[in-house]
Write a protein that holds these residues in place. Sequence first.
Motif, mmCIF file in Angstrom:
data_model
loop_
_atom_site.group_PDB
_atom_site.id
_atom_site.type_symbol
_atom_site.label_atom_id
_atom_site.label_comp_id
_atom_site.label_asym_id
_atom_site.label_seq_id
_atom_site.Cartn_x
_atom_site.Cartn_y
_atom_site.Cartn_z
ATOM 1 N N TYR A 16 0.859 -1.178 0.000
ATOM 2 C CA TYR A 16 0.000 0.000 0.000
ATOM 3 C C TYR A 16 0.900 1.234 0.000
ATOM 4 C CZ TYR A 16 -3.536 -3.355 1.650
ATOM 5 O OH TYR A 16 -4.383 -4.423 1.792
ATOM 6 N N GLN A 17 0.537 2.228 -0.804
ATOM 7 C CA GLN A 17 1.472 3.337 -0.950
ATOM 8 C C GLN A 17 0.760 4.650 -1.180
ATOM 9 O OE1 GLN A 17 2.185 5.013 -4.081
ATOM 10 N NE2 GLN A 17 0.596 3.925 -5.209
ATOM 11 N N ASN A 18 1.376 5.692 -0.640
ATOM 12 C CA ASN A 18 0.926 7.053 -0.899
ATOM 13 C C ASN A 18 2.061 7.810 -1.571
ATOM 14 O OD1 ASN A 18 -1.002 9.043 -0.886
ATOM 15 N ND2 ASN A 18 -0.404 9.870 1.093
ATOM 16 N N ILE A 29 0.205 -3.645 -5.811
ATOM 17 C CA ILE A 29 0.515 -2.288 -5.376
ATOM 18 C C ILE A 29 -0.790 -1.506 -5.413
ATOM 19 C CG2 ILE A 29 1.798 -0.164 -5.812
ATOM 20 C CD1 ILE A 29 4.009 -1.840 -7.070
ATOM 21 N N ALA A 30 -1.181 -0.966 -4.259
ATOM 22 C CA ALA A 30 -2.491 -0.332 -4.148
ATOM 23 C C ALA A 30 -2.369 1.008 -3.446
ATOM 24 C CB ALA A 30 -3.459 -1.240 -3.382
ATOM 25 N N PRO A 31 -3.304 1.923 -3.687
ATOM 26 C CA PRO A 31 -3.294 3.218 -2.989
ATOM 27 C C PRO A 31 -3.477 3.033 -1.486
ATOM 28 C CG PRO A 31 -4.768 3.267 -4.878
ATOM 29 C CD PRO A 31 -4.384 1.835 -4.680
ATOM 30 N N ILE A 35 3.848 -0.796 3.853
ATOM 31 C CA ILE A 35 3.275 0.534 3.645
ATOM 32 C C ILE A 35 4.369 1.552 3.348
ATOM 33 C CG2 ILE A 35 1.883 2.373 4.658
ATOM 34 C CD1 ILE A 35 0.636 0.256 6.492
ATOM 35 N N ASN A 36 4.201 2.265 2.232
ATOM 36 C CA ASN A 36 5.047 3.413 1.893
ATOM 37 C C ASN A 36 4.291 4.704 2.170
ATOM 38 O OD1 ASN A 36 6.352 1.348 -0.292
ATOM 39 N ND2 ASN A 36 7.776 3.007 0.200
ATOM 40 N N SER A 76 5.945 11.781 6.077
ATOM 41 C CA SER A 76 7.035 10.799 6.136
ATOM 42 C C SER A 76 8.094 11.110 7.186
ATOM 43 C CB SER A 76 7.722 10.712 4.772
ATOM 44 O OG SER A 76 8.388 11.929 4.474
ATOM 45 N N PHE A 77 8.045 12.287 7.801
ATOM 46 C CA PHE A 77 9.069 12.808 8.725
ATOM 47 C C PHE A 77 10.318 13.303 7.992
ATOM 48 C CE2 PHE A 77 6.726 9.837 11.543
ATOM 49 C CZ PHE A 77 6.342 10.717 12.531
#
Length: 447
Positions: free
Chosen positions: A229-231, A260-262, A281-282, A290-291
């Motif tokens: 899962y990624q943003n 790969i999914a939102p 998770i990205n 993300s800091f």
Amino acid sequence: MIAPQIVSLVALSSLVLAVPQTVQIHGGDWKSKIKNVVVLVEENRSFDTFAGGLTYSKDINGLLHHNYCNSMNASDPSEHDDICAGPRANDVAADDPNHSISGVNMQLFSTWHPDEEIADMNIKYENMRGFVTEQSITYDTFNKTRAAEVINYYTPDQVRVFNAMAENFVLFDRWFAAVPGPTNPNRAYITSGTSHGHGSNDNAFNVYGLPQRSIFQQLSEAGITWMNYQNSTTGPGLGFNPDAAFYEWTLSSGASKTNIAPLEQFYTDAKAGKLPQFTYINPECCSFQSFHPPSPITLGENFIKGIYEAVRNSPQWKETLFILTFDEHGGFADHVPPPVNVPAGDDICYTETAHDGKNITFEFKRLGIRVPTLLISPWVGKGVIEHKGQNKGGEYTHTSILGFLNELWGLESLTPRVSWSSTFEHLITNQFRTDTPTQLPNPFPYN
């Protein structure tokens, strides 16, 4: 390590706790308790910066009982121009510190060109006093306040979310990044046990360019479900790809379309109890969650709060292990020297040009700098501080995650670094906790 049965900590008043707060004893081995693993890798904070100011346990090897200073000119410490760490870190870091491999050399050894053969034997090569010097060189500044941003740290109140997570679960205070360098080489080690000789965030990471076998390929071949899962972004020139998109196999196999999914899908799947066996998770990088500077700490805290609460309140919580770590230190200071003479992922070296115009060659036989890492589950103790690893190479690092997955699902080791890395299954207990918080405090209101 503090034994879970003797830890007694007062929960933050702002936490909402599940009830009743009793402990149920379950039989069976640790593998029977963990069916799902969730991994969230945040960006660019050292242990001392983010967790070095935590006060809930005196057992934390942070900065509260350690006077840690750097010099503006590490090549001439006799100048006594020291800047010492203090609880003065900002919500938004003014600068993005250098975290190239050559820059990290200066931070660790006060030179861009350490003698790798004796780095582990000569204390002058492990002084950890070059962070402020590197910052002043990178930004061409003699402003002590600006340069000191790399050595300052947060108070528990400033990182309320992380502090609450640490108080309630397991904090590693000797977990090292895999590479003393930037984001993508570390993320490649996290997901495949090697960076295939890449020491910078080069274009190969943007075009499914890495040829090695990854954990994603390995899981698919073993029939174990997974999702990245990624943003993040998904193409050359658009920023950072999600980590599964580093690899040739992900594209050629079609997993780039199916696995790969939102990020929004993660929240939906967690709520429905439909997370796969392995969730990776990205966050986005690098503006708001993300800091990674200039991401505000407050927004990053709000992001990890949301991920935790989605996992904690999922129907799958009772069989889930959630690992939160940071890919690398991002140039921010830490006082603990990283281990040296460790196995590389392979035999491919990396060369880059340092600030002085001379080349450095790196063989990936040193670990990166400590990063804050948490182990979260109803099957781990409360307020546990985990120090040095207890098996294999005796150290925790990013490839410890791969080693743990090997043990959990009977997978083969991807690289020598994975085989060497200590694993943490001994931290999974026979006590199912019902006192884990369903909600975490809101982030510190900087504004």
